[in-house]
Design an enzyme around this catalytic site. Structure first.
Site, PDB file in Angstrom:
ATOM      1  N   CYS A 104       2.229  -5.081 -17.505  1.00  7.82           N
ATOM      2  CA  CYS A 104       1.330  -4.189 -16.766  1.00  7.82           C
ATOM      3  C   CYS A 104       1.515  -4.302 -15.259  1.00  7.82           C
ATOM      4  O   CYS A 104       0.723  -3.771 -14.497  1.00  7.82           O
ATOM      5  CB  CYS A 104      -0.129  -4.445 -17.146  1.00  7.82           C
ATOM      6  SG  CYS A 104      -0.702  -6.073 -16.672  1.00  7.82           S
ATOM      7  N   HIS A 142       0.823  -1.201   0.000  1.00 10.70           N
ATOM      8  CA  HIS A 142       0.000   0.000   0.000  1.00 10.70           C
ATOM      9  C   HIS A 142       0.866   1.264   0.000  1.00 10.70           C
ATOM     10  O   HIS A 142       0.580   2.222  -0.709  1.00 10.70           O
ATOM     11  CB  HIS A 142      -0.904  -0.045   1.231  1.00 10.70           C
ATOM     12  CG  HIS A 142      -2.035   0.882   1.109  1.00 10.70           C
ATOM     13  ND1 HIS A 142      -3.121   0.613   0.317  1.00 10.70           N
ATOM     14  CD2 HIS A 142      -2.223   2.102   1.601  1.00 10.70           C
ATOM     15  CE1 HIS A 142      -3.933   1.632   0.359  1.00 10.70           C
ATOM     16  NE2 HIS A 142      -3.420   2.554   1.141  1.00 10.70           N
TER      17      HIS A 142
HETATM   18  C1  PEP Z   1       0.194  -8.266 -11.703  1.00  5.11           C
HETATM   19  O1  PEP Z   1       0.031  -9.317 -11.073  1.00  5.11           O
HETATM   20  O2  PEP Z   1       1.322  -7.862 -12.077  1.00  5.11           O
HETATM   21  C2  PEP Z   1      -0.953  -7.414 -12.033  1.00  5.11           C
HETATM   22  C3  PEP Z   1      -0.820  -6.356 -12.808  1.00  5.11           C
HETATM   23  O3  PEP Z   1      -2.145  -7.744 -11.499  1.00  5.11           O
HETATM   24  P1  PEP Z   1      -2.579  -7.405  -9.969  1.00  5.11           P
HETATM   25  O4  PEP Z   1      -1.505  -6.547  -9.369  1.00  5.11           O
HETATM   26  O5  PEP Z   1      -3.900  -6.740 -10.075  1.00  5.11           O
HETATM   27  O6  PEP Z   1      -2.636  -8.775  -9.371  1.00  5.11           O
END
Ligand code: PEP
Ligand code: MG
Length: 555
Positions: A483, A186
């Site tokens: 991402c 966080h």
């Molecule tokens: C990830 O796992 O890198 C991702 C982008 O998804 P989340 O952080 O929502 O699990």
């Protein structure tokens, strides 16, 4: 004499400033003395609880997001919980003083919530903040809280809860340093959204005292105590560059020799999409969980269409990559009973929830297709937590059946990454979720700060897996984006491009520096950096060797 404390780089940038510490809660109450007047003691306890309940209610009203307001309201309710009060007054009747009775009752309430597990279990930690505050009020001790200051300061804490961050004023907080937390914690997310540097998992953060001056280097993951003139001059030089880069960096992502790398944003709702539309080439990760969590039944198709349309419209004709529901495990749904799980992160989550309720995925895809038809955005759809080529093929088939022509998968499970060449034949694109990929390849819970060195995206195992996925994508002739949070690391972004990643998606605050970093390097530079990262023996060496070879003061 200056001294360097190392931690984990969680949000980029560098600043110097005086420290203000979060007042830590009183933990040692000493042995209890027997209470003579239980009635008066109970009244004192009740008044302290009421004070604290009122304070949390007031903070909920002034919170800076709905999520934080909900957490604060829940805390206010916990402070007024009748069962909790019965336990406190019972303990006082047994002769315990009010602070001891409060601490004991909250501790057993916390254990009970932890045993429930899941989201409720995660909220158990919030009880500590309430208990500490009530105890402090009773003892007349300083309340565990954020510092009050109108002068800019570096905030140092053991850890920061969402409720703490509700009070943070981005105008005066220069940087965050915590002993706990990881790069996806966080604290890290808040720092990036404020655009301030952060160093987390800094094990010696406890030694830093209130008022001392420090340099926080969120690129290198270092805190410098008693910085000398050379350190301060370096901070000034880099801060100047960073400010200029943030101010002047606009337009499409590309290297200095015009190799295009579209820069996209990660968002979770229409408001975030509207803000992100100002400075990004599209959305690379639209997390759709917000519609599904905290409700008693599945949202209707119409409700989903409306929510998706508002996000798609914010982007005009640009690309939006929508991720289907990533629930289960630590994000349980009231209307989707998955039963208890011993290892929730390895359980029925992401695409796997469709094994239990295939209709939910089908409804979501119908809604996405309708929303896509009603808007001009280029809508791509992808599934989270996919493990095999067969799962990928099935998902893509379902999406295509609804008329969604671009369907892909997130690469978050090492099994899928290792078979990327086969998977690339059955999907339209890959998007690598490095947060989960790092968690699963290192068998380290991404929420545990003490494991953040293992979760580091610079770990050779992560870099090599990304190379495998990029190779598989190249063979299959499909695009591959990243991402996860690693895409917002301006140094690592160069490595990703060198490995063959075609788009980078991140929290919008990270875009300007990544853009500036790409513009200062050629595609050949990026390939060279990728080689350095691939051949390093560990994460620290990988980062250091790339940092040494960049042309700008970001490393
Ligand atoms: C990830 O796992 O890198 C991702 C982008 O998804 P989340 O952080 O929502 O699990
Ligand atoms: Mg993920």
């Amino acid at each position: 004499m200056s001294e360097e404390l190392s931690g984990v780089a969680a949000a980029p940038g560098v600043v110097a400033g005086p420290v203000r510490r979060v007042v830590e809660p009183v933990t040692d109450l000493g042995p209890p003395t027997r209470v003579e007047d239980a009635k008066a003691e109970a009244e004192t306890a009740r008044a302290a609880l009421a004070d604290v309940q009122m304070l949390f209610e007031k903070r909920a009203t002034g919170a800076n997001s709905q999520e934080v307001a909900d957490i604060l309201s829940a805390q206010a309710m916990m402070a007024g919980d009748p069962v909790l009060w019965d336990n406190i007054s019972g303990a006082i009747d047994e002769g315990l003083p009010a602070p001891h009775a409060v601490a004991r009752a909250f501790a057993s309430f916390k254990t009970a919530l932890e045993q429930v597990g899941g989201y409720v279990g995660d909220r158990a930690g919030d009880l500590d903040a309430i208990s500490a505050r009530v105890v402090a009020v009773l003892l007349g001790a300083p309340v565990a809280d954020l510092p009050v200051s109108s002068e800019p300061y570096v905030l140092v804490a053991r850890d920061l809860a969402p409720a703490d961050t509700a009070q943070l004023n981005p105008a005066v907080v220069l940087a965050l340093v915590t002993r706990e937390g990881g790069p996806t914690s966080h604290t890290a997310i808040i720092a990036r959204s404020f655009g301030i540097p952060a160093v987390v998992a800094c094990s010696r953060a406890e030694e830093i005292s209130d008022g001392e001056s420090v340099v926080v280097d969120g690129d290198r993951g270092i805190v410098v105590r008693s910085p000398d003139d050379a350190h301060l001059a370096e901070v000034e030089r880099r801060a100047e560059w960073l400010t200029r880069a943030r101010r002047e960096s606009h337009g499409p992502g590309r290297t200095s020799d015009s190799h295009g790398v579209p820069l996209l944003a990660n968002v979770g709702n229409a408001a975030e999409a509207e803000a992100a539309a100002k400075d990004s080439e599209g959305i690379g990760l639209f997390r759709t969980e917000f519609l599904f969590l905290d409700r008693s039944e599945e949202p209707s198709i119409n409700e989903q269409v409306e929510a998706y349309v508002s996000v798609f419209n914010a982007l005009g004709e640009r690309k939006v990559v929508l991720r289907t529901l990533d629930a289960g495990a630590d994000k349980p749904l009231k209307w989707l009973d998955l039963g208890g799980e011993m290892n929730p992160a390895l359980g029925v989550r992401g695409l796997r929830t469709a094994r239990v309720r295939p209709d939910v995925l089908e409804h979501q895809l119908i809604a996405v297709a309708r929303a896509a038809k009603a808007t001009a955005a280029k809508v791509w759809v992808m599934a989270p937590m996919v493990s095999t080529a067969a799962e990928a093929a099935e998902f893509v088939g379902l999406a295509h059946d609804q008329g969604l022509t671009r369907a892909g998968v997130m690469v978050e499970v090492p099994a899928l990454a290792l078979c990327a060449g086969d998977v690339a034949r059955v999907v339209d694109f890959f998007s690598i979720g490095t947060n989960d990929l790092s968690q699963y390849v290192s068998a380290s819970d991404r929420t545990i700060g003490a494991l953040s060195d293992l979760l580091d995206h610079w770990q050779p195992a992560v870099v090599r897996l990304i190379r495998e996925v990029a190779k598989g994508a190249r063979v299959g002739g499909i695009p591959v984006g990243v991402c996860g949070e690693s895409a917002s690391d301006p140094l690592f972004a160069l490595v990703l491009v060198g490995l063959g990643i075609s788009t980078l998606s991140m929290a919008p605050a990270g875009l300007p520096l990544v853009r500036a970093s790409l513009r200062a390097h050629s595609f050949e530079d990026c390939k060279r950096m990728a080689k350095l990262a691939l051949t390093a023996s560990d994460a620290v060496e990988a980062r250091a060797s790339v940092a040494e070879s960049v042309h700008i003061p970001i490393g």
